[in-house]
Design a protein around this motif. Sequence first.
Motif, mmCIF file in Angstrom:
data_model
loop_
_atom_site.group_PDB
_atom_site.id
_atom_site.type_symbol
_atom_site.label_atom_id
_atom_site.label_comp_id
_atom_site.label_asym_id
_atom_site.label_seq_id
_atom_site.Cartn_x
_atom_site.Cartn_y
_atom_site.Cartn_z
ATOM 1 N N LEU A 37 0.838 -1.188 0.000
ATOM 2 C CA LEU A 37 0.000 0.000 0.000
ATOM 3 C C LEU A 37 0.880 1.248 0.000
ATOM 4 N N TYR A 38 0.254 2.412 0.124
ATOM 5 C CA TYR A 38 1.016 3.661 0.140
ATOM 6 C C TYR A 38 1.818 3.829 1.419
ATOM 7 N N ASP A 39 1.321 3.304 2.530
ATOM 8 C CA ASP A 39 1.976 3.563 3.805
ATOM 9 C C ASP A 39 2.358 2.301 4.571
ATOM 10 N N LYS A 40 2.157 1.143 3.976
ATOM 11 C CA LYS A 40 2.520 -0.089 4.664
ATOM 12 C C LYS A 40 2.499 -1.251 3.681
ATOM 13 N N TYR A 41 2.985 -2.373 4.134
ATOM 14 C CA TYR A 41 2.830 -3.600 3.375
ATOM 15 C C TYR A 41 2.598 -4.738 4.354
ATOM 16 N N GLU A 42 1.957 -5.767 3.871
ATOM 17 C CA GLU A 42 1.615 -6.910 4.708
ATOM 18 C C GLU A 42 1.976 -8.189 3.979
ATOM 19 N N MET A 43 2.563 -9.124 4.710
ATOM 20 C CA MET A 43 2.879 -10.431 4.149
ATOM 21 C C MET A 43 2.147 -11.511 4.930
ATOM 22 N N ARG A 44 1.484 -12.382 4.205
ATOM 23 C CA ARG A 44 0.835 -13.550 4.790
ATOM 24 C C ARG A 44 1.488 -14.771 4.153
ATOM 25 N N LEU A 73 9.118 -5.739 -1.393
ATOM 26 C CA LEU A 73 9.706 -6.789 -2.220
ATOM 27 C C LEU A 73 11.074 -7.206 -1.690
ATOM 28 N N ARG A 74 11.839 -6.248 -1.182
ATOM 29 C CA ARG A 74 13.143 -6.596 -0.614
ATOM 30 C C ARG A 74 12.980 -7.479 0.618
ATOM 31 N N ASP A 75 11.987 -7.167 1.443
ATOM 32 C CA ASP A 75 11.746 -7.990 2.624
ATOM 33 C C ASP A 75 11.237 -9.375 2.245
ATOM 34 N N LEU A 76 10.470 -9.447 1.176
ATOM 35 C CA LEU A 76 10.016 -10.746 0.684
ATOM 36 C C LEU A 76 11.212 -11.643 0.394
ATOM 37 N N VAL A 77 12.198 -11.091 -0.300
ATOM 38 C CA VAL A 77 13.404 -11.848 -0.635
ATOM 39 C C VAL A 77 14.219 -12.162 0.610
ATOM 40 N N GLU A 78 14.369 -11.163 1.478
ATOM 41 C CA GLU A 78 15.194 -11.334 2.670
ATOM 42 C C GLU A 78 14.595 -12.359 3.634
ATOM 43 N N CYS A 79 13.290 -12.305 3.809
ATOM 44 C CA CYS A 79 12.639 -13.180 4.792
ATOM 45 C C CYS A 79 12.450 -14.606 4.286
ATOM 46 N N ALA A 101 13.744 -4.622 -8.437
ATOM 47 C CA ALA A 101 13.204 -5.335 -7.274
ATOM 48 C C ALA A 101 12.465 -6.593 -7.712
ATOM 49 N N TRP A 102 11.707 -6.487 -8.797
ATOM 50 C CA TRP A 102 11.002 -7.665 -9.314
ATOM 51 C C TRP A 102 11.982 -8.695 -9.848
#
Length: 216
Positions: A37-44, A73-79, A101-102
């Motif tokens: 989103l504009y001010d946050k992101y969420e991962m499930r 996206l960076r956290d997706l890769v890192e986590c 990033a993609w």
Amino acid sequence: MADDIVNVKGIRGMLPPSRSTTLPILAIATHVEITILYDKYEMRFSQTGSPISTLTAGIDVSESPSWDPDTGLRDLVECFGRAPLTSLTVGILHPHLVVDAWERVFRTFPLLEDLDIDGEYEFSQVFLGLHAASSKEHEGSSVACPNLRQVSAVGLGVTEAYEAMRECFQYRADRGARLQVLDLSMLVNKDLPSETLCGFVADLRQAVECLRVEDN
């Protein structure tokens, strides 16, 4: 796992150094869903047959004007970089996500089989990133994510998006990694002539095994 809210440094900033021991699910997750989103992101995320866990990173945009949406996206890769991810869902509710990033996402998850993109903006960066990743050398395969078989995408039907998909999927098809299903739900773009749209659709039908297109 209970929901967690973290600051602009991102989810990776809250994880312990020994995350593989403390949070082993991060290394065995097979499905991740991330909404930016504009001010946050969420991962499930989840493993087949396991409950869904959620991590949320949020910021105060008034105090952090330099918020970088690519942090998600960076956290997706890192986590989840060590996870055998086969399914990825990305909700794009922010218009500025960069190709690099993609590309890193697709180079990190070679086992990906299903990709679901959902948003209200054009998504050319996604497929430019996939194509860039596929254009690099890959051990044991001719493209990035060689098992990718199904892509669903919702977004604005602009020329850039169709061109990116056409180049990406034709390149993969030419190297023996033809996509089985491409399911598109495109928001109507009045600036795209119908003749041009028909041409793009015809090209995509040549590049994938099955194409479904819905105009909204």
